[in-house]
Scaffold this motif. Structure first.
Motif, mmCIF file in Angstrom:
data_model
loop_
_atom_site.group_PDB
_atom_site.id
_atom_site.type_symbol
_atom_site.label_atom_id
_atom_site.label_comp_id
_atom_site.label_asym_id
_atom_site.label_seq_id
_atom_site.Cartn_x
_atom_site.Cartn_y
_atom_site.Cartn_z
ATOM 1 N N ILE A 168 42.635 -35.062 -20.796
ATOM 2 C CA ILE A 168 42.968 -36.086 -19.799
ATOM 3 C C ILE A 168 42.030 -35.998 -18.584
ATOM 4 C CG2 ILE A 168 45.396 -36.342 -20.482
ATOM 5 C CD1 ILE A 168 46.197 -34.775 -18.016
ATOM 6 N N LEU A 169 41.540 -34.786 -18.281
ATOM 7 C CA LEU A 169 40.711 -34.672 -17.074
ATOM 8 C C LEU A 169 39.270 -35.108 -17.321
ATOM 9 C CD1 LEU A 169 42.131 -31.426 -15.447
ATOM 10 C CD2 LEU A 169 42.569 -33.822 -14.848
ATOM 11 N N THR A 170 38.868 -35.258 -18.582
ATOM 12 C CA THR A 170 37.500 -35.712 -18.835
ATOM 13 C C THR A 170 37.464 -37.141 -19.359
ATOM 14 O OG1 THR A 170 37.635 -34.777 -21.044
ATOM 15 C CG2 THR A 170 36.595 -33.400 -19.344
ATOM 16 N N LYS A 171 38.618 -37.653 -19.799
ATOM 17 C CA LYS A 171 38.587 -38.976 -20.432
ATOM 18 C C LYS A 171 38.514 -40.078 -19.375
ATOM 19 C CE LYS A 171 42.062 -40.864 -22.633
ATOM 20 N NZ LYS A 171 42.066 -42.209 -22.065
ATOM 21 N N GLU A 172 38.031 -41.227 -19.823
ATOM 22 C CA GLU A 172 38.076 -42.370 -18.933
ATOM 23 C C GLU A 172 39.493 -42.953 -18.954
ATOM 24 O OE1 GLU A 172 36.411 -45.661 -22.139
ATOM 25 O OE2 GLU A 172 35.059 -44.852 -20.625
ATOM 26 N N GLY A 173 39.847 -43.626 -17.874
ATOM 27 C CA GLY A 173 41.174 -44.229 -17.827
ATOM 28 C C GLY A 173 41.064 -45.655 -17.352
ATOM 29 N N TRP A 174 42.201 -46.247 -17.054
ATOM 30 C CA TRP A 174 42.198 -47.610 -16.551
ATOM 31 C C TRP A 174 42.640 -47.569 -15.090
ATOM 32 C CZ3 TRP A 174 43.579 -46.091 -21.377
ATOM 33 C CH2 TRP A 174 42.971 -46.738 -22.453
ATOM 34 N N SER B 155 40.586 -52.463 -14.925
ATOM 35 C CA SER B 155 39.238 -52.139 -15.381
ATOM 36 C C SER B 155 39.189 -50.691 -15.845
ATOM 37 C CB SER B 155 38.237 -52.340 -14.237
ATOM 38 O OG SER B 155 38.643 -51.572 -13.123
ATOM 39 N N VAL B 156 38.183 -50.402 -16.683
ATOM 40 C CA VAL B 156 38.008 -49.048 -17.190
ATOM 41 C C VAL B 156 37.272 -48.223 -16.138
ATOM 42 C CG1 VAL B 156 36.887 -47.646 -18.967
ATOM 43 C CG2 VAL B 156 38.001 -49.802 -19.587
ATOM 44 N N GLU B 157 37.713 -46.992 -15.954
ATOM 45 C CA GLU B 157 37.071 -46.144 -14.958
ATOM 46 C C GLU B 157 36.877 -44.760 -15.567
ATOM 47 O OE1 GLU B 157 39.031 -46.377 -11.142
ATOM 48 O OE2 GLU B 157 37.978 -44.583 -10.450
ATOM 49 N N SER B 158 35.640 -44.224 -15.444
ATOM 50 C CA SER B 158 35.408 -42.904 -16.037
ATOM 51 C C SER B 158 36.078 -41.825 -15.185
ATOM 52 C CB SER B 158 33.903 -42.645 -16.157
ATOM 53 O OG SER B 158 33.317 -42.757 -14.884
ATOM 54 N N TYR B 159 36.492 -40.759 -15.842
ATOM 55 C CA TYR B 159 37.165 -39.619 -15.177
ATOM 56 C C TYR B 159 38.324 -40.058 -14.287
ATOM 57 C CZ TYR B 159 33.193 -36.876 -16.779
ATOM 58 O OH TYR B 159 32.262 -36.259 -17.558
ATOM 59 N N LYS B 160 39.068 -41.084 -14.725
ATOM 60 C CA LYS B 160 40.118 -41.643 -13.868
ATOM 61 C C LYS B 160 41.157 -40.591 -13.463
ATOM 62 C CE LYS B 160 42.895 -44.572 -11.902
ATOM 63 N NZ LYS B 160 42.690 -44.718 -10.455
ATOM 64 N N TYR B 161 41.586 -39.782 -14.445
ATOM 65 C CA TYR B 161 42.693 -38.860 -14.137
ATOM 66 C C TYR B 161 42.212 -37.678 -13.316
ATOM 67 C CZ TYR B 161 44.797 -41.920 -17.508
ATOM 68 O OH TYR B 161 45.238 -43.051 -18.139
ATOM 69 N N ALA B 162 40.951 -37.265 -13.527
ATOM 70 C CA ALA B 162 40.380 -36.217 -12.669
ATOM 71 C C ALA B 162 40.275 -36.749 -11.240
ATOM 72 C CB ALA B 162 39.013 -35.809 -13.205
ATOM 73 N N LYS B 163 39.889 -38.026 -11.115
ATOM 74 C CA LYS B 163 39.796 -38.624 -9.777
ATOM 75 C C LYS B 163 41.172 -38.689 -9.128
ATOM 76 C CE LYS B 163 35.715 -41.468 -10.658
ATOM 77 N NZ LYS B 163 35.341 -42.803 -11.143
ATOM 78 N N ASN B 164 42.209 -39.004 -9.917
ATOM 79 C CA ASN B 164 43.574 -39.021 -9.369
ATOM 80 C C ASN B 164 43.936 -37.659 -8.785
ATOM 81 O OD1 ASN B 164 43.776 -41.607 -10.237
ATOM 82 N ND2 ASN B 164 45.299 -41.235 -11.845
ATOM 83 N N LEU B 165 43.531 -36.634 -9.514
ATOM 84 C CA LEU B 165 43.853 -35.266 -9.077
ATOM 85 C C LEU B 165 43.162 -34.952 -7.751
ATOM 86 C CD1 LEU B 165 45.514 -32.927 -10.146
ATOM 87 C CD2 LEU B 165 43.492 -32.072 -11.316
#
Lengths: 375, 115
Positions: free
Chosen positions: A228-234, A243-253
């Motif tokens: 989850i920390l390396t995958k792209e998210g929405w 929209s699709v965003e890379s490293y979305k969940y890492a960015k959330n953290l």
């Protein structure tokens, strides 16, 4: 008080409550884990009965937590409830069936003339114990992997495959959390037995089981976190565009560091509980472990739903992804329910009180032996 | 449903009085009436559902959502499979339940286990 909150604040408040219930549910699934350990931790019929009677004093609590979790989703985020339960129909029906056979098994197992025989009911308990944590882990994984659905103009889920949720099982990543929860529930069960069963031989075996299952659990859990920390998210913006965003969940953290603190504290609690259970003579590991699991799972849920992240994304129709904004109930409903949610501490207090009362006297073979089998 | 509800109130009052007076075993007719009133509870429950569901047509939620829109878009084969899954599982469980109950009745109070 609550009616003066903004809709956004209430939506976040309710997502936190849903996350808390999710955390409590995952912790309480130690009952399921225990059902898969019956044959490994017991040496004879009597010991097996002791284990089942020990779990039998808690299984309804787990089941009630599951229903409460579903109920909170229904009331606070009805569009999610409708889309997931109606759309991923077969997954939820499977989960339902594996809980139906659990309930009757406790009641029927030792009764004379029970038609299917004791072994069948024990097999049912194993099926529930293995399938429920795995399927719930796979279902939660879809918060990150996305699901194939669109919404009609009446907000009906139009599932894009005929397999109705089972297609998720073709996504290898969902096995990470599914298997992690399977082993986590077995760690929880071993710690619970150490606390609740006053039999030296069972406790010794349970301490070994804590260690063994931790070794199986860790790689799957770490792989899940890595995924989850390396995958792209929405992500969605104010206008509702996705929209699709890379490293979305890492960015959330990074954007919400308190979630990180919460998850680190959670991991610490889990490790402390495991240490107490596996490497010391303490019987209280279940408590640090339980608090840790609740914090960790809450963190995972919060990462999935806050910071402009659709918590139930559609990978076929991203614009129909569900967010805490577009899937929630009205301001009126959320604020009225928020008052009801103030009773949650009372309910938790009651559970703690009853738990202590029931566990005052630890269970032994002596108690379960003879003719006094309850389950 | 309403008639049954009224009957239940009368029955409960009488049974309450008799059990508080500790005399219920002497009134065998009332015991039989109480026994045969068990299925009436199911009838009343079903009747209540039918009144609520049929009486609300064509609405699933009164004045908000018609049944036509509320009905699932699940392919009928899914519904059929689930129906038979429920039917088979619950039939098996019903057989088990009846066998267990009959056995417990045969064992009676003395030989019985805790239920």
């Amino acid at each position: 008080m609550f009616e003066s909150w903004s809709l956004e604040a209430l939506q976040v408040y309710w997502w936190v409550i849903v996350s808390l219930l999710g955390g409590l549910l995952v912790f309480m699934m130690f009952v399921q884990g225990g059902q898969t350990l019956l044959f490994f931790l017991s040496e004879n019929e009597l010991e097996k009965s002791v284990l089942i009677n020990s779990l039998g004093r808690k299984w309804e609590l787990t089941f009630t937590t599951l229903v409460l979790f579903g109920g909170a989703c229904f009331a606070a985020f009805p569009l999610f409830y409708a889309t997931s339960f109606g759309g991923a129909y077969w997954v939820w029906l499977l989960i339902l069936f594996c809980f139906i056979i659990q309930a009757v098994s406790y009641e029927y197992r030792r009764k004379p003339d029970n038609f299917l025989g004791q072994k069948s009911y024990e097999a049912f308990l194993y099926i529930n114990g293995a399938l429920a944590p795995f399927l719930i882990g796979a279902a939660v994984s879809t918060f990150f992997s996305g699901s194939p659905f669109a919404l009609s103009e009446n907000f009906f889920p139009l599932w894009q495959t005929p397999f109705r949720g089972l297609e998720t099982l073709l996504v290898p990543y969902v096995y990470l959390l599914g298997l992690a929860l399977f082993f986590l529930s077995r760690i929880g069960a071993s710690l619970y037995f150490i606390n609740h069963v006053n039999e030296v031989s069972i406790r010794q075996k349970a301490r070994k089981a804590v260690l063994r299952n931790t070794l199986y659990f860790l790689p799957f859990f770490l792989a899940f976190l890595g995924w989850i920390l390396t995958k792209e998210g929405w992500s969605y913006d104010l206008s509702g565009g996705v929209s699709v965003e890379s490293y979305k969940y890492a960015k959330n953290l990074l954007a919400l560091p308190w979630i990180g603190v919460m998850m680190i504290a959670g991991v610490g609690g889990v490790l402390l509980g495991i240490y107490q259970g596996a490497l010391t003579e303490s019987s209280r590991g279940i408590f640090a472990f339980g608090a840790g699991v609740v914090l960790c799972v809450m963190g995972v849920f919060l990462l999935a739903g806050l910071n402009g992240t659709p918590f139930y994304p559609s990978y076929t129709h991203p614009e129909d992804s569900l967010t805490i904004k577009n899937a929630s109930s009205s301001h009126y409903t959320l604020s009225v329910m928020a008052y009801v949610s103030l009773l949650v501490p009372l309910v938790l207090g009651y559970i703690t009180y009853v738990w202590r009362l029931m566990d005052k006297k630890k269970i032994t073979t002596h108690e379960v032996g003879g003719d006094s089998h309850l389950y | 449903m309403v008639a049954l509800g009224s009957w239940f109130i009368v029955l409960f009052l009488v049974v309450l009085y008799l059990s508080m007076a500790n005399e219920i075993e002497r009134f065998r007719k009332w015991l039989w009436l109480a026994l045969w009133s068990i299925p009436l509870g199911y009838v009343a429950a079903e009747a209540g559902w039918i009144v609520a569901e049929v009486g609300r047509q064509p609405w699933a939620i009164q004045d908000l959502m018609p049944v036509g829109i509320a009905a699932t878009n699940l392919a009928s084969v899914n519904v059929k499979i689930s129906f038979f899954m429920f039917a088979i599982l619950f039939t098996i469980l019903l057989i088990a339940e009846i066998k267990i109950m009959l056995k417990q009745i045969r064992l009676g109070f003395e030989g019985g286990r805790h239920v």
